[in-house]
Write a protein that holds these residues in place. Structure first.
Motif, PDB file in Angstrom:
ATOM      1  N   THR A   9       0.933  -1.307  -0.415  1.00 25.19           N
ATOM      2  CA  THR A   9       0.113   0.052   0.029  1.00 25.19           C
ATOM      3  C   THR A   9       0.872   0.957   0.075  1.00 25.19           C
ATOM      4  N   ALA A  10       0.068   1.879  -0.730  1.00 23.69           N
ATOM      5  CA  ALA A  10       1.233   3.367   0.025  1.00 23.69           C
ATOM      6  C   ALA A  10       0.436   4.741  -0.045  1.00 23.69           C
ATOM      7  N   ALA A  11       0.528   5.444   1.115  1.00 19.78           N
ATOM      8  CA  ALA A  11      -0.207   6.152   2.234  1.00 19.78           C
ATOM      9  C   ALA A  11       0.235   8.151   1.025  1.00 19.78           C
ATOM     10  N   SER A  12      -1.225   8.182   0.877  1.00 18.02           N
ATOM     11  CA  SER A  12      -1.753   9.869   0.289  1.00 18.02           C
ATOM     12  C   SER A  12      -0.728  10.740   1.037  1.00 18.02           C
ATOM     13  N   ALA A  13      -0.190  11.496   0.196  1.00 11.53           N
ATOM     14  CA  ALA A  13       0.683  12.467   0.668  1.00 11.53           C
ATOM     15  C   ALA A  13      -0.304  13.427   0.424  1.00 11.53           C
ATOM     16  N   ASP A  14      -1.783  13.827   0.747  1.00 19.46           N
ATOM     17  CA  ASP A  14      -2.363  14.587   0.348  1.00 19.46           C
ATOM     18  C   ASP A  14      -3.136  14.962   1.618  1.00 19.46           C
ATOM     19  N   THR A  15      -3.153  15.834   2.224  1.00 17.42           N
ATOM     20  CA  THR A  15      -4.085  16.122   3.347  1.00 17.42           C
ATOM     21  C   THR A  15      -5.244  16.413   3.393  1.00 17.42           C
ATOM     22  N   ALA A  16      -5.484  16.932   2.039  1.00 19.52           N
ATOM     23  CA  ALA A  16      -7.099  16.877   1.814  1.00 19.52           C
ATOM     24  C   ALA A  16      -7.674  15.615   1.579  1.00 19.52           C
ATOM     25  N   GLN A  17      -7.419  14.777   1.010  1.00 17.55           N
ATOM     26  CA  GLN A  17      -7.961  13.772   0.711  1.00 17.55           C
ATOM     27  C   GLN A  17      -7.167  12.804   1.472  1.00 17.55           C
ATOM     28  N   PRO A  18      -7.050  12.217   2.578  1.00 19.30           N
ATOM     29  CA  PRO A  18      -6.438  11.068   3.021  1.00 19.30           C
ATOM     30  C   PRO A  18      -5.679  10.082   2.427  1.00 19.30           C
ATOM     31  N   TYR A  19      -6.629   9.446   1.385  1.00 16.51           N
ATOM     32  CA  TYR A  19      -6.638   8.403   1.711  1.00 16.51           C
ATOM     33  C   TYR A  19      -5.587   7.801   1.111  1.00 16.51           C
ATOM     34  N   SER A  20      -5.719   6.337   1.469  1.00 17.11           N
ATOM     35  CA  SER A  20      -4.267   5.153   0.963  1.00 17.11           C
ATOM     36  C   SER A  20      -5.044   4.858  -0.306  1.00 17.11           C
ATOM     37  N   ARG A  21      -3.652   4.367  -1.113  1.00 17.58           N
ATOM     38  CA  ARG A  21      -4.212   3.356  -2.079  1.00 17.58           C
ATOM     39  C   ARG A  21      -3.490   1.709  -1.886  1.00 17.58           C
ATOM     40  N   VAL A  22      -3.950   0.555  -2.408  1.00 18.75           N
ATOM     41  CA  VAL A  22      -3.380  -0.912  -2.997  1.00 18.75           C
ATOM     42  C   VAL A  22      -3.300  -0.518  -3.166  1.00 18.75           C
ATOM     43  N   LEU A  23      -1.746  -1.318  -3.949  1.00 13.74           N
ATOM     44  CA  LEU A  23      -0.811  -1.200  -4.987  1.00 13.74           C
ATOM     45  C   LEU A  23      -1.810  -2.180  -6.151  1.00 13.74           C
ATOM     46  N   SER A  24      -1.442  -1.604  -7.852  1.00 16.52           N
ATOM     47  CA  SER A  24      -1.918  -2.567  -8.634  1.00 16.52           C
ATOM     48  C   SER A  24      -0.528  -3.607  -9.003  1.00 16.52           C
ATOM     49  N   GLY A  25      -0.855  -5.093  -8.985  1.00 12.60           N
ATOM     50  CA  GLY A  25      -0.397  -5.906  -9.023  1.00 12.60           C
ATOM     51  C   GLY A  25       0.251  -6.444  -7.524  1.00 12.60           C
ATOM     52  N   VAL A  26      -0.335  -6.380  -6.620  1.00 11.72           N
ATOM     53  CA  VAL A  26      -0.468  -7.363  -4.990  1.00 11.72           C
ATOM     54  C   VAL A  26      -0.693  -8.574  -5.576  1.00 11.72           C
ATOM     55  N   PRO A  27       0.467  -9.156  -5.013  1.00  6.71           N
ATOM     56  CA  PRO A  27       0.231 -10.811  -5.155  1.00  6.71           C
ATOM     57  C   PRO A  27      -0.845 -11.123  -3.609  1.00  6.71           C
ATOM     58  N   VAL A  28      -2.642 -11.829  -4.349  1.00  2.66           N
ATOM     59  CA  VAL A  28      -2.520 -11.795  -3.137  1.00  2.66           C
ATOM     60  C   VAL A  28      -3.672 -13.756  -2.810  1.00  2.66           C
ATOM     61  N   GLY A  29      -3.983 -13.882  -1.590  1.00  2.00           N
ATOM     62  CA  GLY A  29      -3.936 -15.130  -1.118  1.00  2.00           C
ATOM     63  C   GLY A  29      -5.248 -15.321  -0.598  1.00  2.00           C
ATOM     64  N   LYS A  30      -6.021 -16.165  -0.636  1.00  2.93           N
ATOM     65  CA  LYS A  30      -7.946 -16.248  -0.215  1.00  2.93           C
ATOM     66  C   LYS A  30      -7.604 -16.825   1.501  1.00  2.93           C
ATOM     67  N   ILE A  31      -7.913 -16.221   2.156  1.00  2.16           N
ATOM     68  CA  ILE A  31      -7.533 -16.367   3.987  1.00  2.16           C
ATOM     69  C   ILE A  31      -9.214 -17.691   3.812  1.00  2.16           C
ATOM     70  N   THR A  32      -9.132 -18.857   4.228  1.00  3.77           N
ATOM     71  CA  THR A  32      -9.777 -19.307   4.754  1.00  3.77           C
ATOM     72  C   THR A  32     -10.874 -19.355   5.691  1.00  3.77           C
ATOM     73  N   ALA A  33     -10.757 -18.507   6.676  1.00  7.82           N
ATOM     74  CA  ALA A  33     -11.414 -18.740   7.390  1.00  7.82           C
ATOM     75  C   ALA A  33     -12.276 -17.241   7.069  1.00  7.82           C
ATOM     76  N   SER A  34     -11.674 -16.263   6.741  1.00 11.39           N
ATOM     77  CA  SER A  34     -12.690 -15.473   6.715  1.00 11.39           C
ATOM     78  C   SER A  34     -13.289 -15.311   4.798  1.00 11.39           C
ATOM     79  N   GLY A  35     -12.433 -15.632   4.283  1.00  9.97           N
ATOM     80  CA  GLY A  35     -13.095 -15.337   2.918  1.00  9.97           C
ATOM     81  C   GLY A  35     -12.826 -13.875   2.273  1.00  9.97           C
ATOM     82  N   LEU A  36     -11.894 -13.649   2.850  1.00 11.08           N
ATOM     83  CA  LEU A  36     -11.074 -12.188   2.537  1.00 11.08           C
ATOM     84  C   LEU A  36      -9.634 -12.459   1.959  1.00 11.08           C
ATOM     85  N   TYR A  37      -9.187 -12.267   1.012  1.00  7.72           N
ATOM     86  CA  TYR A  37      -7.778 -12.279   0.430  1.00  7.72           C
ATOM     87  C   TYR A  37      -6.846 -11.216   1.200  1.00  7.72           C
ATOM     88  N   GLY A  38      -5.617 -11.881   1.597  1.00  5.11           N
ATOM     89  CA  GLY A  38      -4.392 -11.289   1.589  1.00  5.11           C
ATOM     90  C   GLY A  38      -3.157 -11.277   0.647  1.00  5.11           C
TER      91      GLY A  38
END
Length: 139
Positions: free
Chosen positions: A44-73
């Motif tokens: 992830t990359a943190a926002s440098a913009d104080t007016a819009q403090p949204y961070s972002r997950v970078l494109s291309g991050v490899p992920v796997g599915k967490i068995t217990a929750s069904g979410l991805y990390g």
């Protein structure tokens, strides 16, 4: 007293140097990311913009599915929670608020990936081939 609305906008250009071909980009799947399973500054990359403090997950991050929750990390060959099996790659950058714990994302599950350009890196020798899982060719 007079109110004057002010509008600002910010645009980002996703770094998709990790993507070697457009194959598979037309059929991504929608997933939900567990943001606690991503590393700040690597995935992830943190926002440098104080007016819009949204961070972002970078494109291309490899992920796997967490068995217990069904979410991805973040894909981790040493994990035991399901993330040890590569599910694919985050296709497009995802904005998220500072207090968010989850975020929706598009999953590229088949295509061609430049392993050396994956955010955070990926050891392709630790990606187990799967007939029913992601169909990724690394170059």
């Amino acid at each position: 007293m007079t109110l004057q609305p002010i509008t600002t906008s910010t645009s980002y250009t996703a770094d998709r140097a990790w993507l070697a071909s457009l194959h598979g980009t037309d059929s991504t799947e929608t997933i939900t990311l567990d943001l606690s399973k991503l590393t700040a500054g690597t995935h992830t990359a943190a926002s440098a913009d104080t007016a819009q403090p949204y961070s972002r997950v970078l494109s291309g991050v490899p992920v796997g599915k967490i068995t217990a929750s069904g979410l991805y990390g973040a894909f981790d060959p040493a994990a035991t929670d399901g993330r040890q099996a590569l599910a694919g790659f985050v296709f497009a950058e995802v904005l998220f608020a500072p207090t968010a714990t989850k975020a929706p994302a598009a999953l590229l599950w088949h295509g061609v990936v430049v392993a050396a350009k994956v955010p955070g890196g990926i050891d392709t020798s630790k990606v187990a081939p799967s007939v029913t899982g992601p169909q990724i060719r690394f170059v």
